[in-house]
Motif scaffolding. Structure first.
Motif, short mmCIF file in Angstrom:
data_model
loop_
_atom_site.label_atom_id
_atom_site.label_comp_id
_atom_site.label_asym_id
_atom_site.label_seq_id
_atom_site.Cartn_x
_atom_site.Cartn_y
_atom_site.Cartn_z
N ALA A 1 0.85 -1.19 0.00
CA ALA A 1 0.00 0.00 0.00
C ALA A 1 0.89 1.24 0.00
CB ALA A 1 -0.93 -0.02 1.21
N ARG A 2 0.27 2.36 0.04
CA ARG A 2 0.95 3.65 -0.04
C ARG A 2 1.76 3.96 1.22
NH1 ARG A 2 -2.50 9.08 -1.21
NH2 ARG A 2 -0.73 10.47 -1.36
N VAL A 3 2.91 4.62 1.05
CA VAL A 3 3.73 5.05 2.18
C VAL A 3 3.84 6.57 2.17
CG1 VAL A 3 5.08 2.93 2.32
CG2 VAL A 3 5.91 4.81 0.94
N ASN A 4 4.15 7.12 3.34
CA ASN A 4 4.34 8.56 3.48
C ASN A 4 5.80 8.87 3.13
OD1 ASN A 4 4.71 11.18 4.32
ND2 ASN A 4 3.56 10.94 6.21
N SER A 5 6.05 9.34 1.93
CA SER A 5 7.43 9.56 1.48
C SER A 5 8.11 10.69 2.25
CB SER A 5 7.46 9.85 -0.02
OG SER A 5 6.72 11.02 -0.30
N LYS A 6 7.36 11.65 2.77
CA LYS A 6 7.97 12.76 3.52
C LYS A 6 8.45 12.31 4.89
CE LYS A 6 5.49 16.29 1.09
NZ LYS A 6 4.41 17.20 1.01
N ASP A 7 7.90 11.22 5.41
CA ASP A 7 8.27 10.73 6.73
C ASP A 7 9.03 9.41 6.63
OD1 ASP A 7 8.47 11.02 9.45
OD2 ASP A 7 6.51 10.13 9.87
N SER A 8 9.55 9.10 5.45
CA SER A 8 10.32 7.87 5.23
C SER A 8 11.75 8.26 4.91
CB SER A 8 9.71 7.06 4.09
OG SER A 8 8.40 6.66 4.42
N ARG A 9 12.67 7.35 5.18
CA ARG A 9 14.09 7.64 4.97
C ARG A 9 14.78 6.44 4.33
NH1 ARG A 9 12.21 11.26 7.26
NH2 ARG A 9 12.60 12.60 8.98
N GLU A 10 15.99 6.68 3.86
CA GLU A 10 16.82 5.60 3.31
C GLU A 10 18.24 5.76 3.82
OE1 GLU A 10 18.52 7.01 -0.87
OE2 GLU A 10 16.33 6.90 -0.81
N LYS A 11 18.93 4.64 3.92
CA LYS A 11 20.33 4.65 4.34
C LYS A 11 21.08 3.69 3.43
CE LYS A 11 22.05 2.54 8.06
NZ LYS A 11 22.22 2.16 9.46
N ARG A 12 22.10 4.18 2.77
CA ARG A 12 22.87 3.37 1.84
C ARG A 12 24.21 3.01 2.45
NH1 ARG A 12 21.58 5.41 -4.13
NH2 ARG A 12 19.44 6.04 -3.76
N SER A 13 24.61 1.77 2.24
CA SER A 13 25.94 1.32 2.65
C SER A 13 26.59 0.64 1.45
CB SER A 13 25.84 0.36 3.84
OG SER A 13 25.24 -0.85 3.44
N ASP A 14 27.77 0.10 1.65
CA ASP A 14 28.46 -0.56 0.54
C ASP A 14 27.71 -1.78 0.02
OD1 ASP A 14 30.48 1.29 0.65
OD2 ASP A 14 31.78 0.06 1.91
N ARG A 15 26.98 -2.46 0.90
CA ARG A 15 26.36 -3.72 0.52
C ARG A 15 24.84 -3.72 0.52
NH1 ARG A 15 29.15 -8.19 0.15
NH2 ARG A 15 27.48 -9.43 1.03
N SER A 16 24.22 -2.64 1.02
CA SER A 16 22.75 -2.68 1.11
C SER A 16 22.15 -1.28 1.13
CB SER A 16 22.33 -3.43 2.37
OG SER A 16 22.74 -2.71 3.52
N ILE A 17 20.87 -1.24 0.93
CA ILE A 17 20.07 -0.03 1.07
C ILE A 17 18.98 -0.35 2.08
CG2 ILE A 17 18.56 1.63 -0.05
CD1 ILE A 17 20.00 0.93 -2.68
N THR A 18 18.93 0.44 3.15
CA THR A 18 17.91 0.25 4.18
C THR A 18 16.89 1.36 4.05
OG1 THR A 18 19.57 -0.71 5.64
CG2 THR A 18 17.51 0.01 6.66
N CYS A 19 15.62 0.98 3.96
CA CYS A 19 14.54 1.96 3.84
C CYS A 19 13.71 1.94 5.12
CB CYS A 19 13.64 1.63 2.66
SG CYS A 19 14.51 1.66 1.08
N PHE A 20 13.52 3.11 5.70
CA PHE A 20 12.65 3.27 6.86
C PHE A 20 11.37 3.89 6.34
CE2 PHE A 20 17.04 3.59 8.19
CZ PHE A 20 17.10 2.71 9.25
#
Length: 100
Positions: free
Chosen positions: A18-37
């Motif tokens: 379903a839909r997410v609130n993009s203004k209140d979501s975050r991402e974190k990139r590392s060498d091996r992965s992308i973490t999405c909050f």
């Protein structure tokens, strides 16, 4: 999308349930992965799964260590308030002044 050291671009698209609130979501990139909050658009509605399709890609996983469920939030907040009140009571309850 991202590029590796050789300049090769990789691209993945996830169709969420379903839909997410993009203004209140975050991402974190590392060498091996992308973490999405991600914060759901409708917070008090449970999703049966993370993706729209009934099959989850093998490379996609949920980090349950960072999971925050909306059920029971009131109890957690109440416990935190009670704990703070107890700490405040200990600090302010100093007893009688010392004899001089």
């Amino acid at each position: 999308s991202c590029k590796n050291a050789d300049g090769v671009e990789f691209y993945n698209e996830i169709n969420l349930y379903a839909r997410v609130n993009s203004k209140d979501s975050r991402e974190k990139r590392s060498d091996r992965s992308i973490t999405c909050f991600m914060r759901k658009w409708k917070e008090k509605v449970a999703w049966p799964r993370i993706t729209k399709e009934n099959i989850k890609p093998a490379w996609l996983s949920v980090d349950f260590d960072n999971w925050r469920d909306w059920e029971g939030d009131e109890e957690v907040e109440r416990a935190m308030v009670e704990q703070y009140a107890e700490m405040l009571e200990k600090v302010t309850d100093k007893g009688p002044p010392p004899a001089m």
